[in-house]
Design an enzyme around this catalytic site. Sequence first.
Site, PDB file in Angstrom:
ATOM      1  N   ARG A 151      -9.518   0.214   9.303  1.00 44.41           N
ATOM      2  CA  ARG A 151      -8.988  -1.055   9.689  1.00 44.41           C
ATOM      3  C   ARG A 151      -9.987  -1.924  10.393  1.00 44.41           C
ATOM      4  NH1 ARG A 151      -3.057  -0.055   8.890  1.00 44.41           N
ATOM      5  NH2 ARG A 151      -2.025  -2.128   9.036  1.00 44.41           N
ATOM      6  N   LYS A 203       0.905  -1.473   0.050  1.00 43.94           N
ATOM      7  CA  LYS A 203      -0.041  -0.090  -0.116  1.00 43.94           C
ATOM      8  C   LYS A 203       0.931   1.256   0.069  1.00 43.94           C
ATOM      9  CE  LYS A 203      -2.075  -1.280   3.863  1.00 43.94           C
ATOM     10  NZ  LYS A 203      -1.729  -2.569   4.051  1.00 43.94           N
ATOM     11  N   ARG A 250      11.835  -7.174   4.687  1.00 42.89           N
ATOM     12  CA  ARG A 250      11.716  -5.330   4.939  1.00 42.89           C
ATOM     13  C   ARG A 250      12.137  -5.157   6.367  1.00 42.89           C
ATOM     14  NH1 ARG A 250       5.953  -2.774   4.722  1.00 42.89           N
ATOM     15  NH2 ARG A 250       5.479  -3.273   6.848  1.00 42.89           N
TER      16      ARG A 250
END
Length: 190
Positions: A89, A14, A128
Amino acid sequence: MINIVLFGKPGAGKGTQAEFLKGKYNLTHLSTGDIFRFNIKNETELGKLAKTYMDKGDLVPDEVTIQMLQSEVDANPDSAGFLFDGFPRTIAQAGALDRFLESKGQQITATVALEADDEILVQRLLERGKTSGRPDDQDEEKIRNRYQEYNEKTAPLMGYYKEQGKFYAVDGIGSIAEITERLSAVIDNL
Ligand SMILES: Nc1ncnc2c1ncn2[C@@H]1O[C@H](COP(=O)(O)OP(=O)(O)O)[C@@H](O)[C@H]1O
């Protein structure tokens, strides 16, 4: 004015896509994750509170998140539209966002989801985590907890937006440019 919700599981891309879309469509990018991390870095009260949840991979409570998001929108009165990334969310957040935008004579134009398989995403996040410095990316258990939070609290939003006829999904596996193309194709057709 267009208001887009960028939707997807943790690690779906995103933030990466938002960087391209905000420029292309002249949207104000609001990432609740980034705003929380900014507050943590600056050791604000909000940051200290958010950190206790984020470090475990839990969602920050709705009241806190909704209020923060609303003040960010209010801080950008001249915006041509918003790109919401990581918000809403939960169903409560989505309802609050609808009511808040409605009070301003606006609404969500579309929710666009980046779809990808959990196992691929867990690997992406661990990768990541090696460089991001994010505590929530470095531990597989915390990552799994974020997926559990997603499945329990965030996935129901797909139905919420489908009922409103505002839900679109694109394949989130491919090159960054390919995925930007797919998202743009949806947005250009709105
Ligand atoms: N809308 C939200 N509601 C509650 N907590 C949030 C919200 N957005 C972000 N957070 C908190 O910030 C963390 C990181 O968010 P984000 O950077 O969007 O990560 P990712 O999508 O990669 O999981 C979440 O796991 C959660 O703890």
